[in-house]
Design an enzyme around this catalytic site. Sequence first.
Site, short mmCIF file in Angstrom:
data_model
loop_
_atom_site.label_atom_id
_atom_site.label_comp_id
_atom_site.label_asym_id
_atom_site.label_seq_id
_atom_site.Cartn_x
_atom_site.Cartn_y
_atom_site.Cartn_z
N ASP A 36 -5.77 -16.03 8.69
CA ASP A 36 -4.46 -15.48 9.03
C ASP A 36 -3.41 -15.78 7.97
O ASP A 36 -2.22 -15.58 8.19
CB ASP A 36 -3.98 -16.06 10.37
CG ASP A 36 -4.73 -15.44 11.55
OD1 ASP A 36 -5.36 -14.39 11.35
OD2 ASP A 36 -4.68 -16.00 12.66
N ASP A 274 19.93 29.44 -1.14
CA ASP A 274 18.63 28.76 -1.17
C ASP A 274 18.35 27.99 0.11
O ASP A 274 17.19 27.74 0.44
CB ASP A 274 18.57 27.79 -2.36
CG ASP A 274 18.54 28.53 -3.69
OD1 ASP A 274 18.17 29.72 -3.67
OD2 ASP A 274 18.87 27.93 -4.71
#
Length: 511
Positions: A36, A274
């Site tokens: 761990d 656009d």
Amino acid sequence: MKLTLWTYEGPPHVGAMRVATGMKGLHYVLHAPQGDTYADLLFTMIERRDHRPPVSYTTFQARDLGADTAGLFKTACRDAVERFQPEALIVGASCTAELIQDDPAGLAESMDLGIPVIPLELPSYQRKEGFGTDETFLQIVRHLAKPVARNEKITANLIGPTALGFRHRDDIVEVTRLLSDMGIGVNVVGPMGARPSDIARLGAAHFNVLMYPEHAESAARWLETNFKQPYTKIVPIGVGATHDFLAEVAQITGLPVQADTSRLRLPWWTRSVDSTYLTGKRVFIFGDGTHVAAAARVARDEMGFEVAGLGCFNREMARPIRALAKEYGVEALISDDYLEVEAAIAALHPEMILGTQMERHIGKRLGIPCAVISAPVHVQDFPARYSPQMGWEGANVLFDTWVHPLVMGLEEHLLHMFRDDFEFHDAAGASHHGGAHTPRAAEAAPEPVALVPAAASGQVIWLSDAENELKKIPFFVRGKARRNTETYASGKGVTEISVETLYEAKAHYAR
């Protein structure tokens, strides 16, 4: 617990690591086996931090289980205090160490270490990383915050940013600038950048800015109850939400709204021709609850997208996300299974995904552009440049992040579409050099026809030639073409979609 290749959240002790690593002068002693001990990997490789995380481990092994593992923990605590000399210590157990029930909290309290020791009770097999950050910061605030006099000048605490957070470092700068424009100072930022001594003076601020509810809402509620500090409910991600956030701050403080939008670039786009290129694009949104809710509003109200689906992986945010999905007319997906998320995206055929690093991979597999809006993320989403998500500059970053995948996806589609042209195929010489063009080799024999299931109902299937023809349609209308063709085929009682069916459907809807 379920074994899986990818996870959206780690166990809760990873959340505690994120809080400890974001702070200064705080150390985390984690009762954990050797397997761990991965904090260094998380924070130095992915986030590219310039110092190691302040986490020490007992690192017991299998042969230690028959001996005194509690003694190992006590030794680790003493060594950490002597070596790092922190202002405070937080202690807890990893999911593996939780099984041996050594009680790190009780062990640490029985030791006279000379500094505050804050025990963490993080149920590893019931909760996850987001809970770990929220609970850890709450316990730090409960143990260290003291009643103090208010600052003469109106100030706020910024609470919620942690290590390994998505653009948290830059969001702090942007929110600080927003408040400064209104004449409001910042008292403490926490967890990120705060020391235990800073947490002690949280009460001097007039209110709290809750930047990320997943990581600090419990602390915000506690401060509201015990120190009478209101906290903001609006997260300033997007133009509209930033305006609303400033209005909320004005209501709390009584100060007039001051909004310097001179840095905002989005309005010019919305006035341009656009911008119509993006109008109506169907997007699927998935990530942590805070960023999903913000992204849904930006997508619909500011970019002109259609929200085809949304969801989150952190179950603590399930209720507000379900309510939000109902408002958008879709069903929320609350899941931490990336395969379930992939299936939902594949069924909806969106033109774009707004998600996490996991959805980026899903988009690659499905051929759908993806912009990352939320953790979990990878190293590319911790840029060296200033790149916030919040405030006016955050709105500019969102605009770039979301528009670029669509525009670049169109370019990629055009390159692919002209790939067989006599001038542009791979064997052709560079046209600007005026070189001779080499004819292409004969095409290979076609693959055998395969049946490819496509319709969500499973009743209509696509033949391989039709599937290949569908890929020639630009990606931003491909999903609509697929849905229209399947609807047309179902209405005609056709169960196998061929190229002829595809063009018959096109002619039908073109009338």
